[in-house]
Design an enzyme around this catalytic site. Structure first.
Site, PDB file in Angstrom:
ATOM      1  N   LEU A 163      31.163  60.950  61.395  1.00 18.89           N
ATOM      2  CA  LEU A 163      29.768  61.172  61.001  1.00 18.89           C
ATOM      3  C   LEU A 163      29.410  62.649  61.120  1.00 18.89           C
TER       4      LEU A 163
ATOM      5  N   ILE B 260      39.425  62.012  63.633  1.00 19.72           N
ATOM      6  CA  ILE B 260      40.857  61.809  63.350  1.00 19.72           C
ATOM      7  C   ILE B 260      41.740  62.858  64.035  1.00 19.72           C
TER       8      ILE B 260
ATOM      9  N   GLU C 261      37.031  67.493  55.438  1.00 16.52           N
ATOM     10  CA  GLU C 261      35.990  68.424  55.022  1.00 16.52           C
ATOM     11  C   GLU C 261      36.255  68.616  53.539  1.00 16.52           C
ATOM     12  N   SER C 262      35.233  68.439  52.699  1.00 15.98           N
ATOM     13  CA  SER C 262      35.516  68.293  51.273  1.00 15.98           C
ATOM     14  C   SER C 262      34.879  69.344  50.358  1.00 15.98           C
TER      15      SER C 262
ATOM     16  N   THR D 106      43.802  65.628  46.096  1.00 14.84           N
ATOM     17  CA  THR D 106      42.937  66.162  45.048  1.00 14.84           C
ATOM     18  C   THR D 106      43.722  66.968  44.008  1.00 14.84           C
ATOM     19  N   ASP D 107      43.186  67.046  42.790  1.00 17.15           N
ATOM     20  CA  ASP D 107      43.824  67.879  41.758  1.00 17.15           C
ATOM     21  C   ASP D 107      43.800  69.359  42.135  1.00 17.15           C
ATOM     22  N   GLU D 108      42.908  69.732  43.078  1.00 19.86           N
ATOM     23  CA  GLU D 108      42.767  71.154  43.426  1.00 19.86           C
ATOM     24  C   GLU D 108      44.025  71.729  44.066  1.00 19.86           C
TER      25      GLU D 108
ATOM     26  N   TYR E  72      39.827  75.201  51.232  1.00 23.31           N
ATOM     27  CA  TYR E  72      39.799  73.730  51.106  1.00 23.31           C
ATOM     28  C   TYR E  72      41.082  73.218  50.458  1.00 23.31           C
TER      29      TYR E  72
ATOM     30  N   LYS F 154      44.200  70.856  51.899  1.00 22.36           N
ATOM     31  CA  LYS F 154      44.604  69.560  51.319  1.00 22.36           C
ATOM     32  C   LYS F 154      46.079  69.596  50.908  1.00 22.36           C
TER      33      LYS F 154
ATOM     34  N   ASN G  58      35.043  63.641  41.233  1.00 18.69           N
ATOM     35  CA  ASN G  58      34.304  62.375  41.210  1.00 18.69           C
ATOM     36  C   ASN G  58      32.804  62.615  41.070  1.00 18.69           C
TER      37      ASN G  58
ATOM     38  N   TYR H  51      27.402  78.969  38.676  1.00 18.86           N
ATOM     39  CA  TYR H  51      28.292  80.039  39.122  1.00 18.86           C
ATOM     40  C   TYR H  51      28.938  80.746  37.919  1.00 18.86           C
TER      41      TYR H  51
ATOM     42  N   ASN I  52      30.747  73.435  33.025  1.00 18.71           N
ATOM     43  CA  ASN I  52      29.608  73.294  33.942  1.00 18.71           C
ATOM     44  C   ASN I  52      28.264  73.493  33.245  1.00 18.71           C
TER      45      ASN I  52
HETATM   46  P1  NAD Z   1      32.726  63.539  51.862  1.00 23.53           P
HETATM   47  O1  NAD Z   1      32.582  64.912  52.412  1.00 23.53           O
HETATM   48  O2  NAD Z   1      31.602  62.911  51.140  1.00 23.53           O
HETATM   49  O3  NAD Z   1      33.134  62.543  53.054  1.00 23.53           O
HETATM   50  C1  NAD Z   1      34.036  62.874  54.058  1.00 23.53           C
HETATM   51  C2  NAD Z   1      33.882  61.874  55.206  1.00 23.53           C
HETATM   52  O4  NAD Z   1      34.862  62.196  56.197  1.00 23.53           O
HETATM   53  C3  NAD Z   1      32.514  61.916  55.882  1.00 23.53           C
HETATM   54  O5  NAD Z   1      32.034  60.616  56.095  1.00 23.53           O
HETATM   55  C4  NAD Z   1      32.809  62.617  57.212  1.00 23.53           C
HETATM   56  O6  NAD Z   1      31.931  62.223  58.251  1.00 23.53           O
HETATM   57  C5  NAD Z   1      34.240  62.169  57.470  1.00 23.53           C
HETATM   58  N1  NAD Z   1      34.965  63.089  58.363  1.00 23.53           N
HETATM   59  C6  NAD Z   1      35.027  64.448  58.253  1.00 23.53           C
HETATM   60  N2  NAD Z   1      35.760  64.945  59.256  1.00 23.53           N
HETATM   61  C7  NAD Z   1      36.195  63.894  59.993  1.00 23.53           C
HETATM   62  C8  NAD Z   1      37.007  63.766  61.141  1.00 23.53           C
HETATM   63  N3  NAD Z   1      37.521  64.851  61.767  1.00 23.53           N
HETATM   64  N4  NAD Z   1      37.267  62.536  61.635  1.00 23.53           N
HETATM   65  C9  NAD Z   1      36.748  61.434  61.025  1.00 23.53           C
HETATM   66  N5  NAD Z   1      35.950  61.492  59.950  1.00 23.53           N
HETATM   67  C10 NAD Z   1      35.682  62.714  59.427  1.00 23.53           C
HETATM   68  O7  NAD Z   1      34.034  63.584  50.969  1.00 23.53           O
HETATM   69  P2  NAD Z   1      34.394  62.765  49.632  1.00 23.53           P
HETATM   70  O8  NAD Z   1      33.917  63.515  48.468  1.00 23.53           O
HETATM   71  O9  NAD Z   1      34.015  61.354  49.836  1.00 23.53           O
HETATM   72  O10 NAD Z   1      35.992  62.909  49.660  1.00 23.53           O
HETATM   73  C11 NAD Z   1      36.799  61.944  50.333  1.00 23.53           C
HETATM   74  C12 NAD Z   1      38.260  62.337  50.199  1.00 23.53           C
HETATM   75  O11 NAD Z   1      38.616  62.389  48.822  1.00 23.53           O
HETATM   76  C13 NAD Z   1      38.588  63.724  50.758  1.00 23.53           C
HETATM   77  O12 NAD Z   1      39.858  63.651  51.367  1.00 23.53           O
HETATM   78  C14 NAD Z   1      38.636  64.634  49.535  1.00 23.53           C
HETATM   79  O13 NAD Z   1      39.495  65.700  49.739  1.00 23.53           O
HETATM   80  C15 NAD Z   1      39.175  63.662  48.499  1.00 23.53           C
HETATM   81  N6  NAD Z   1      38.808  63.932  47.106  1.00 23.53           N
HETATM   82  C16 NAD Z   1      37.495  64.134  46.762  1.00 23.53           C
HETATM   83  C17 NAD Z   1      37.152  64.315  45.417  1.00 23.53           C
HETATM   84  C18 NAD Z   1      35.730  64.520  44.985  1.00 23.53           C
HETATM   85  O14 NAD Z   1      35.492  64.822  43.820  1.00 23.53           O
HETATM   86  N7  NAD Z   1      34.740  64.345  45.848  1.00 23.53           N
HETATM   87  C19 NAD Z   1      38.164  64.320  44.436  1.00 23.53           C
HETATM   88  C20 NAD Z   1      39.500  64.135  44.835  1.00 23.53           C
HETATM   89  C21 NAD Z   1      39.803  63.914  46.171  1.00 23.53           C
HETATM   90  O1  DAU Z   2      38.613  68.375  41.802  1.00 21.59           O
HETATM   91  C1  DAU Z   2      38.441  67.580  42.924  1.00 21.59           C
HETATM   92  C2  DAU Z   2      37.532  68.280  43.886  1.00 21.59           C
HETATM   93  O2  DAU Z   2      36.237  68.274  43.299  1.00 21.59           O
HETATM   94  C3  DAU Z   2      37.508  67.650  45.264  1.00 21.59           C
HETATM   95  O3  DAU Z   2      38.773  67.767  45.849  1.00 21.59           O
HETATM   96  C4  DAU Z   2      36.454  68.307  46.154  1.00 21.59           C
HETATM   97  O4  DAU Z   2      36.355  67.617  47.376  1.00 21.59           O
HETATM   98  C5  DAU Z   2      35.115  68.263  45.439  1.00 21.59           C
HETATM   99  O5  DAU Z   2      34.133  68.943  46.193  1.00 21.59           O
HETATM  100  C6  DAU Z   2      35.225  68.891  44.048  1.00 21.59           C
HETATM  101  O6  DAU Z   2      35.454  70.324  44.116  1.00 21.59           O
HETATM  102  P1  DAU Z   2      34.762  71.347  43.073  1.00 21.59           P
HETATM  103  O7  DAU Z   2      34.727  72.683  43.687  1.00 21.59           O
HETATM  104  O8  DAU Z   2      35.361  71.210  41.724  1.00 21.59           O
HETATM  105  O9  DAU Z   2      33.312  70.669  42.999  1.00 21.59           O
HETATM  106  P2  DAU Z   2      31.823  71.242  43.142  1.00 21.59           P
HETATM  107  O10 DAU Z   2      30.917  70.082  42.930  1.00 21.59           O
HETATM  108  O11 DAU Z   2      31.628  72.061  44.354  1.00 21.59           O
HETATM  109  O12 DAU Z   2      31.736  72.210  41.876  1.00 21.59           O
HETATM  110  C7  DAU Z   2      31.992  71.755  40.567  1.00 21.59           C
HETATM  111  C8  DAU Z   2      31.895  72.942  39.624  1.00 21.59           C
HETATM  112  O13 DAU Z   2      30.533  73.378  39.576  1.00 21.59           O
HETATM  113  C9  DAU Z   2      32.709  74.145  40.063  1.00 21.59           C
HETATM  114  O14 DAU Z   2      33.225  74.803  38.911  1.00 21.59           O
HETATM  115  C10 DAU Z   2      31.697  75.057  40.749  1.00 21.59           C
HETATM  116  C11 DAU Z   2      30.418  74.755  39.986  1.00 21.59           C
HETATM  117  N1  DAU Z   2      29.152  74.882  40.754  1.00 21.59           N
HETATM  118  C12 DAU Z   2      29.054  74.185  41.919  1.00 21.59           C
HETATM  119  C13 DAU Z   2      27.897  74.244  42.663  1.00 21.59           C
HETATM  120  C14 DAU Z   2      27.779  73.488  43.970  1.00 21.59           C
HETATM  121  C15 DAU Z   2      28.099  75.626  40.255  1.00 21.59           C
HETATM  122  O15 DAU Z   2      28.194  76.244  39.165  1.00 21.59           O
HETATM  123  N2  DAU Z   2      26.941  75.686  40.992  1.00 21.59           N
HETATM  124  C16 DAU Z   2      26.798  75.032  42.185  1.00 21.59           C
HETATM  125  O16 DAU Z   2      25.720  75.151  42.816  1.00 21.59           O
END
Ligand code: NAD
Ligand code: DAU
Length: 341
Positions: free
Chosen positions: A40, A65, A89-90, A130-132, A155, A159, A185, A212, A254
């Site tokens: 949390l 974890i 941390e995401s 992640t694709d990143e 980040y 990963k 997502n 950005y 974007n």
């Molecule tokens: P999020 O930041 O919304 O959620 C992360 C969760 O992990 C939170 O509930 C947080 O409390 C928990 N957490 C963080 N540190 C922790 C720790 N030390 N121990 C236990 N719990 C902890 O992230 P999300 O967007 O739901 O992403 C989930 C996973 O999917 C991540 O591994 C991320 O890298 C991956 N991912 C995200 C996306 C995306 O677009 N959001 C895409 C591809 C992969």
């Molecule tokens: O591709 C998968 C990844 O997508 C995940 O692994 C990460 O956890 C998730 O956060 C996400 O990363 P991005 O950096 O691609 O997502 P974000 O939503 O931060 O930004 C999406 C795009 O929008 C990126 O090109 C940066 C841009 N952006 C983002 C923010 C927050 C802006 O232009 N303005 C903004 O304020």
């Protein structure tokens, strides 16, 4: 025949994707216990799981974890059949402001889970990546599972490091691991710091939408439920030691996304504000999902139009959920990230 999994540890289940996964999984599999281990952090939110918290197959533990003693106790209590590691941390921008916690949770946390899995044994360890990790694409081509790992942010470097640990534990200790790498997502319960919810929430409040750089960076958007279904498929049908790419097949610039959101909400484009670019900003992501489609029969079920409409509607209808978040500590983060940008 499906694997017979009786109890599964889901880490990070109170986050965006984890909470969507838990909801979907509990609907689909009625004979499996899901144990949600979540620290949390600022991104974890039990409000996102209110509708499932009384389900007898759902169990919540608050914990970290990276805390090896705690993780061992939990493994000892449950003897998990599988682990799905969402906890991380995401947010890329936060990793630029302060990388340490990304290394702690994403790298050391993953190793702690791998070690517990090795000690207690299990059927599957699924690392949600992640694709990143692949870095950035030019105008053409897509990432495949054999693309070189070239992360460009703290980040994505964390990963990628975790992915390499998972591989190492599979090769050396025969741990039955699998890795999924998904594109961006979007959908309900995404924390407001991320691009789509930020654009929607700012537009709803008639606040500026920060874009950005030149706004021409491209992301390959996938509706969160489609990602969750892919994880379910990989867990039950995926091959040990394999990596599976998951993409939405929706490449959007974007600036186009921001204009589309403004348009759907009936707001003016004068809210758009170009701001200083993100350092190391990846230009384009695009996933080749052929492997998971051909080998496991997965396909995204939501069109982009359907997914974005549902997402915008969800934020409009769930103002209470995001108002509570943006009225707290989030204000400080927002100032730090955007005030001088
Ligand atoms: P999020 O930041 O919304 O959620 C992360 C969760 O992990 C939170 O509930 C947080 O409390 C928990 N957490 C963080 N540190 C922790 C720790 N030390 N121990 C236990 N719990 C902890 O992230 P999300 O967007 O739901 O992403 C989930 C996973 O999917 C991540 O591994 C991320 O890298 C991956 N991912 C995200 C996306 C995306 O677009 N959001 C895409 C591809 C992969
Ligand atoms: O591709 C998968 C990844 O997508 C995940 O692994 C990460 O956890 C998730 O956060 C996400 O990363 P991005 O950096 O691609 O997502 P974000 O939503 O931060 O930004 C999406 C795009 O929008 C990126 O090109 C940066 C841009 N952006 C983002 C923010 C927050 C802006 O232009 N303005 C903004 O304020």
């Amino acid at each position: 025949m499906l694997l017979n999994l009786k109890n599964i540890l889901v880490t990070g289940g109170a986050g965006f994707i984890g909470s969507n996964f838990i909801r979907l999984f509990l609907e689909k599999h009625r004979d499996v216990d899901l144990i949600n281990l979540d620290k949390l952090t600022y991104a974890g939110n039990l409000e996102s799981l209110r509708d499932v918290e009384s389900d007898p197959h759902y169990h919540f533990y608050r914990g970290d974890i990276t805390d090896a003693a705690f993780v061992r106790r939990l493994f000892n209590e449950w003897h998990f059949d599988a682990v799905i590691n969402f906890a991380a941390e995401s947010h890329v921008d936060r990793s630029i402001l302060g990388p340490q916690v990304f290394i702690d949770t994403n790298v050391r946390g993953t190793m702690t889970l791998l070690e517990a899995a090795r000690e207690f044994g299990l059927e599957r360890f699924l690392q949600v990546s992640t694709d990143e990790v692949y870095g950035s694409l030019g105008p053409a081509g897509k990432f495949t599972e054999t693309t070189h790992i070239s992360p460009n942010s703290p980040y994505s470097a964390s990963k990628a490091s975790a992915d390499l640990l998972v591989r190492g534990w599979e090769k050396t200790f025969n741990l039955p691991t699998m890795i999924t790498r998904c594109s961006n997502n979007y959908g309900p319960y995404q924390f407001p710091e991320k691009f789509i919810p930020l654009m929607v929430i700012n537009a709803l409040q008639n606040k500026e939408l920060p874009i950005y750089g030149d706004g021409l960076n491209v992301r390959d958007w996938i509706y969160v439920e489609d990602h969750c279904e892919a994880i379910d498929d990989v867990l039950y049908k995926g091959k040990i030691g394999e990596v599976y790419n998951i993409g939405g097949g929706n490449e959007v610039q974007n600036i186009h996304m921001a204009k589309l959101i403004l348009n759907k909400l009936g707001k003016t484009e004068s809210l758009l504000k170009y701001v200083k670019d993100r350092p190391g900003h990846d230009r384009r992501y695009a996933m080749d999902s052929t492997k998971i489609e051909v080998e496991l029969g997965w396909k995204p079920r939501h069109s982009f139009e359907q997914g974005i409409n549902e997402t915008i509607k969800w934020y409009v209808e769930n103002e209470k959920w995001w108002r509570r978040i943006i009225s707290g500590e989030y204000q400080n983060y927002y100032k730090l990230q955007y005030e001088e940008r």
